[in-house]
Design an enzyme around this catalytic site. Structure first.
Site, PDB file in Angstrom:
ATOM      1  N   HIS A  30       0.840  -1.190   0.000  1.00  0.00           N
ATOM      2  CA  HIS A  30       0.000   0.000   0.000  1.00  0.00           C
ATOM      3  C   HIS A  30       0.875   1.240   0.000  1.00  0.00           C
ATOM      4  CE1 HIS A  30       0.535   1.268   4.284  1.00  0.00           C
ATOM      5  NE2 HIS A  30       0.853  -0.005   4.426  1.00  0.00           N
ATOM      6  N   CYS A  31       0.297   2.328  -0.465  1.00  0.00           N
ATOM      7  CA  CYS A  31       0.949   3.628  -0.334  1.00  0.00           C
ATOM      8  C   CYS A  31       0.089   4.469   0.598  1.00  0.00           C
ATOM      9  CB  CYS A  31       1.138   4.290  -1.692  1.00  0.00           C
ATOM     10  SG  CYS A  31      -0.403   4.603  -2.575  1.00  0.00           S
ATOM     11  N   MET A  32       0.169   5.760   0.504  1.00  0.00           N
ATOM     12  CA  MET A  32      -0.553   6.617   1.448  1.00  0.00           C
ATOM     13  C   MET A  32      -2.063   6.548   1.254  1.00  0.00           C
ATOM     14  SD  MET A  32       0.260   8.687   3.929  1.00  0.00           S
ATOM     15  CE  MET A  32      -0.330  10.078   4.902  1.00  0.00           C
ATOM     16  N   ARG A  34      -3.654   4.081  -1.344  1.00  0.00           N
ATOM     17  CA  ARG A  34      -4.161   2.962  -2.137  1.00  0.00           C
ATOM     18  C   ARG A  34      -3.593   1.622  -1.694  1.00  0.00           C
ATOM     19  NH1 ARG A  34      -2.415   5.851  -7.857  1.00  0.00           N
ATOM     20  NH2 ARG A  34      -2.322   7.913  -6.941  1.00  0.00           N
TER      21      ARG A  34
END
Length: 649
Positions: A30-32, A34
């Protein structure tokens, strides 16, 4: 009408379903904002199903399948997905035939957020490694353990004369063959698994594990124990000796890979590793364990001679540590001598109480930590095996990795041993497994005393663990998990009516968010805002407020204003893949900031060389609190220049 809120568990399951099922997802990160998934077959993904899931803000079909959740919640959703798959974030998800397989393959680990708050210690690191080594073997432990338990009961009934050997022995032999497929070669499986945990070559780890069996040693001229001068015995050092040897293997192999030329690395490195570690294992680790074993003989004989409750407690409480170090072999001659002299061994029923303590401890863990579904599944599978006297699943899968429960389980074993010692004259007519399976071998009709000891061991392990053996971090993780769903829905900031100004975060060019090359931002799936194409890497806060979060890869910062606006500063496009290298964060979570506060120094050249865009994106992520937003300034700007006004209702 608003979509119904889903719990983290439900949301993770729905995302898997829309992605074509867990078997279609190869890995989850995951990113910030998504959840990012690598999928095996893109044709199985249903974008429309994913978009309709409550809590999903949008879907991006790129090199990875990206499901937009939003800051603050995305990390919890991704972690839940990884937990359900039985892997860590970013690890490959094996194709499982059922959800139970995934649970059995998962280490009994606490939530990532809780683990991050724990103080690091060598003991915790060792226990974590032991958990990672043995938990993947739990399905084999359970299956082989049940087979072994059935074989033990039948074998003991034959020995006791309750079953006809001519009829039943062949069935017992077949069951033992199946059981020995695991337990005879357990040191090899442990070596392979330990190598995977420590970063060594798995097959080399298996060889190092096999070394302790001393296969190939000439029985006519056995190797000599350097400490005692006696012949070296197979399995000395036990499972923990193998783990230590494989850890040494990993350190040596990593070092050799760095110093050996690549052209000969494949030949030289494995050869040197086996020679150095194998010789250390044969001539140092195993002899040292043998020396300790021989030194313990006198002490154990003294404890046995003392007798009574004291003897029972000491022997029952210390037996499991002896087994793990491979030191229990010293007891076999004592058993044999007792049987020859008196017709039974009064030592075996006492030692069997160690397993009873494990069963009691597991029951306490099951009750106190019943909301930990993964741990509960492992306990449910291992308990029947433990009752039948096969303790490995409970030891290596449950109590030992948790630390304190192993100690309280040993106390329970001591209590059971004390009861048998106090009753006295409870012996077994042959050497066999412990637990309920030993009942048919109890001599002189005194099986009732053995059963009382078992019940005492169960109760002792249960009480000691229930009140004193529950790890605080594990309990906290369970409590955190129980309240996660409510936190998701109640964590939204309370907004105050008024107007808030958003400022340019760098010198450069301001553009509407719709001009972002990232469709997630350009379509305003995360919210409205703007972007700045910076001329230099000094990045300022876009608002006056508080830093609420800093993403681990440093490419995104969450902020909150006094009016309750939640702002995301996203530095660069797809820069999560750069693992934080271009970003030097200058603020900390909880710090108050203003538009003149430098929040980061960014290496713009490094971003460009990686083929990424340097856009600095400012997004309002709680648009439901916004009644109006106007981008008042575009084009060339200076840092800390007001560019947008946002009105909250």
């Amino acid at each position: 009408m608003a979509k119904e809120e889903l719990s983290l568990e439900e949301l993770a399951k729905e995302i898997y379903k829309g992605a074509g099922g867990m078997n279609n997802v190869e890995s989850v990160t995951h990113c910030m904002t998504r959840v990012r998934m690598t999928v095996r077959d893109r044709s199985l993904v249903n974008d429309e199903t994913l978009k309709k899931i409550p809590g999903v803000l949008g879907v991006v079909d790129d090199e990875q399948l990206q499901v937009i959740i939003g800051p603050g919640k995305v990390n919890k959703v991704a972690k839940e997905m990884a937990d359900q798959a039985g892997v860590q974030l970013g690890e490959t998800i094996a194709v499982h035939t059922s959800g139970k397989d995934a649970v059995n393959a998962k280490a009994a680990e606490v939530k990532a957020a809780q683990k991050a708050r724990q103080k690091k210690s060598p003991i915790k690191a060792i226990l974590k490694d032991i958990s990672n080594i043995f938990v993947p073997m739990i399905p084999a432990f359970v299956g082989a353990g049940l087979v072994a338990g059935i074989a033990s009961v039948l074998s003991n009934l034959v020995t006791a004369g309750n079953l006809d050997a001519a009829t039943w022995q062949q069935y017992i032999d077949v069951l033992n063959i199946l059981k020995n497929g695991l337990f005879t070669y357990l040191v090899i499986y442990t070596g392979v698994s330990a190598a995977q945990v420590f970063g060594a070559t798995p097959t080399l780890g298996g060889v190092i594990g096999a070394v302790v069996t001393l296969t190939g040693m000439n029985p006519e001229t056995p190797l000599t124990n350097l400490f005692t001068g006696q012949p070296l015995l197979a399995q000395q050092g036990g499972i923990l000796g193998v783990i230590f040897a494989v850890w040494l293997l990993a350190q040596l192999e990593k070092w050799l890979h760095n110093v050996i030329p690549e052209s000969v690395d494949i030949i030289v490195t494995p050869t040197l590793c086996l020679l150095v570690i194998g010789l250390a294992e044969i001539f140092l680790i195993m002899p040292l364990a043998g020396f300790i074993s021989d030194s313990l003989v006198g002490a154990i004989n003294w404890v046995v001679e003392v007798g009574g409750a004291f003897s029972g407690f000491v022997l029952g409480a210390t037996f499991l540590p002896l087994v793990m170090f491979g030191l229990h072999q010293i007891l076999t001659p004592i058993h044999v001598q007792m049987i020859d002299a008196t017709g039974s061994t009064q030592l075996l029923p006492i030692l069997a109480m160690a397993g009873a303590g494990q069963v009691g401890a597991a029951l306490a863990l099951w009750i106190r930590l019943r909301k930990d579904k993964e741990l509960s599944e492992m306990i449910k599978g291992a308990l029947p095996v433990g009752v039948l006297g096969i303790g490995e699943p409970l030891i290596y899968g449950v109590t030992l990795p948790l630390g304190k429960p192993f100690i309280t389980a040993c106390i329970g074993g001591g209590i059971g041993g004390a009861i048998i010692g106090a009753i006295g004259n409870i012996g077994a007519i042959a050497i066999g497994p412990s637990g309920a399976a030993l009942i048919p071998l109890i001599a002189g009709g005194r099986w009732w005393g053995y059963v009382l000891g078992l019940l005492g061991g169960y109760a002792g392990g249960f009480v000691a663990t229930y009140f004193f053996g529950i790890p605080k971090d594990k309990q906290a993780a369970v409590e955190e998990s129980a309240t996660t769903a409510s936190e998701v829905t109640t964590n939204t900031a309370v907004t105050v009516a008024g107007t808030t100004e958003l400022f340019a975060v760098a010198e450069g060019t301001v553009k509407p968010i719709t001009e972002s090359s990232d469709s997630v931002f350009s379509q305003k799936l995360m919210g409205d805002g703007f972007l700045v194409i910076p001329e230099n890497g000094t990045i300022y806060s876009p608002v006056e407020g508080v830093v609420t979060s800093i993403f681990p890869t440093k490419h995104a910062i969450g902020l909150q204003t006094a009016s309750g606006l939640e702002i995301l500063l996203h530095m660069g496009v797809n820069t999560v893949e750069l693992e934080g290298k271009p970003f030097d964060i200058k603020v900390t979570e909880g710090q108050k900031v203003t538009p003149s506060t430098v929040v980061a120094e960014v290496d713009l050249n490094a971003i460009k060389q990686a083929g990424k865009e340097t856009d600095m994106l400012v997004i309002i992520t709680n648009m439901d609190a916004v009644s109006e937003d106007v981008l008042e300034k575009t084009g060339t700007v200076g840092s800390a220049m007001p560019v947008m006004k946002v009105t909250t209702a």
